[in-house]
Design an enzyme around this catalytic site. Structure first.
Site, PDB file in Angstrom:
ATOM      1  N   ARG A  51       6.568  -4.397 -18.110  1.00  0.00           N
ATOM      2  CA  ARG A  51       6.619  -5.646 -17.342  1.00  0.00           C
ATOM      3  C   ARG A  51       5.234  -6.148 -16.941  1.00  0.00           C
ATOM      4  NH1 ARG A  51       8.948  -3.534 -11.565  1.00  0.00           N
ATOM      5  NH2 ARG A  51      10.545  -2.622 -12.864  1.00  0.00           N
ATOM      6  N   GLU A 152      -0.713  13.336  -5.855  1.00  0.00           N
ATOM      7  CA  GLU A 152      -0.966  12.122  -5.071  1.00  0.00           C
ATOM      8  C   GLU A 152       0.133  12.027  -4.033  1.00  0.00           C
ATOM      9  OE1 GLU A 152      -1.957   8.340  -7.042  1.00  0.00           O
ATOM     10  OE2 GLU A 152      -0.657   7.344  -5.573  1.00  0.00           O
ATOM     11  N   HIS A 192      -0.287   4.165  -2.026  1.00  0.00           N
ATOM     12  CA  HIS A 192       0.879   3.296  -1.915  1.00  0.00           C
ATOM     13  C   HIS A 192       0.870   2.557  -0.585  1.00  0.00           C
ATOM     14  CE1 HIS A 192       4.589   1.542  -3.200  1.00  0.00           C
ATOM     15  NE2 HIS A 192       4.435   2.173  -4.341  1.00  0.00           N
TER      16      HIS A 192
HETATM   17  N1  PXP Z   1       0.131   5.160  -6.423  1.00  0.00           N
HETATM   18  C1  PXP Z   1       1.235   5.008  -7.196  1.00  0.00           C
HETATM   19  C2  PXP Z   1       1.847   6.213  -7.795  1.00  0.00           C
HETATM   20  C3  PXP Z   1       1.791   3.738  -7.424  1.00  0.00           C
HETATM   21  O1  PXP Z   1       2.889   3.599  -8.181  1.00  0.00           O
HETATM   22  C4  PXP Z   1       1.167   2.615  -6.846  1.00  0.00           C
HETATM   23  C5  PXP Z   1       1.726   1.244  -7.092  1.00  0.00           C
HETATM   24  O2  PXP Z   1       1.552   0.858  -8.402  1.00  0.00           O
HETATM   25  C6  PXP Z   1       0.013   2.816  -6.059  1.00  0.00           C
HETATM   26  C7  PXP Z   1      -0.466   4.096  -5.852  1.00  0.00           C
HETATM   27  C8  PXP Z   1      -0.710   1.683  -5.441  1.00  0.00           C
HETATM   28  O3  PXP Z   1       0.118   1.105  -4.461  1.00  0.00           O
HETATM   29  P1  PXP Z   1      -0.192  -0.319  -3.914  1.00  0.00           P
HETATM   30  O4  PXP Z   1      -0.052  -1.287  -5.052  1.00  0.00           O
HETATM   31  O5  PXP Z   1       0.821  -0.522  -2.838  1.00  0.00           O
HETATM   32  O6  PXP Z   1      -1.608  -0.286  -3.392  1.00  0.00           O
END
Ligand code: PXP
Length: 239
Positions: A51, A152, A192
């Site tokens: 996507r 992570e 995230h």
């Molecule tokens: N870590 C992972 C595993 C993710 O899936 C994402 C989102 O794509 C992120 C970090 C980054 O999150 P955000 O886009 O909310 O900063």
């Protein structure tokens, strides 16, 4: 102490590109701008439904970025592609087609053997593996049995906390999960929902070595970049 590394996720630059079927904005171009501004590395998620990020993006980034993390679920074609492209890190996540973004950590505990198989497939080809997990001891202990060396920690519950007291509790959960992960021998990353107003507390967790941030940065780039874009367009109209 080493400064915390920042990995910039450029998925949503590709989302904007794909929604109009154009060749711009180019996530590779934006990744270069992020690196020029001091990002330590780039993260992209090659989703099963493609996507946003596509193979072409990953291939060019592989040749451009000094450090490329490829986020992926256990779809066979994506795994095959990861083995070919050899990212600096493979970040294993769960994936559901209906989700807007990665909604939860991997349930490693529910399938240690399956995750361990994927970890060894990638690590045997020299690709280190990071598991995206909720900040829970049981998940971390299961992760330790898969052979992965990096985790992570999912910071979503902290980032989305409805009030300060709730956020403080979730921060404590992250702190103790980070300490536990380090005791288990993991390098610890986190990500995230991190934004300028909530990132500092996570960056100060001593075990956290790297942060992955996407949405807040792409959104902020629109805010700080629109004035210049309109000025340029005005100039183009004037000729
Ligand atoms: N870590 C992972 C595993 C993710 O899936 C994402 C989102 O794509 C992120 C970090 C980054 O999150 P955000 O886009 O909310 O900063």
């Amino acid at each position: 102490m080493e400064p915390v590394r920042l990995s910039v996720n450029v998925d949503h630059v590709a989302t904007v590109r794909n929604v109009r079927g154009t060749s711009y904005p180019d996530p590779v171009h934006v990744a270069v701008l992020a690196l020029n501004a001091g990002a330590d590395g780039i993260v992209v998620h090659l989703r099963e439904d493609r996507r946003h990020i596509r193979e072409r993006d990953v291939e060019i980034l592989r040749a451009t970025a000094p450090r490329l993390c490829l986020e992926l679920a256990r779809a066979p074609d994506v795994l095959e592609f990861a083995l070919q492209v050899q990212p600096d890190l493979a970040l294993l996540v769960p994936e559901r087609r209906e989700e807007l973004t990665t909604e939860g950590g991997l349930d490693v505990r529910g399938d240690v053997k399956g995750v361990a198989n994927v970890v060894s497939m990638l690590q045997e080809k020299g690709i280190p593996v990071c598991l995206f997990v909720d900040p829970e001891e049981a998940q971390l202990e299961a992760a330790a049995r898969t052979g992965a060396r990096v985790v992570e920690l999912h910071t979503g519950r902290y980032a989305d906390a409805p009030n300060d007291a709730h956020a403080a509790r979730e921060l404590e959960v992250l702190r103790s999960a980070a300490a536990h992960a380090a005791r288990l021998g993991f390098q610890v990353h986190a990500g995230h929902g991190l934004r300028r107003d909530n990132v500092r507390a996570v960056a100060r967790i001593p075990e956290v070595e790297e942060l992955a941030i996407g949405h807040a940065l792409v959104a902020r780039a629109l805010h700080v970049g629109m004035e210049a874009a309109v000025r340029e367009m005005r100039k183009a109209i004037r000729g």
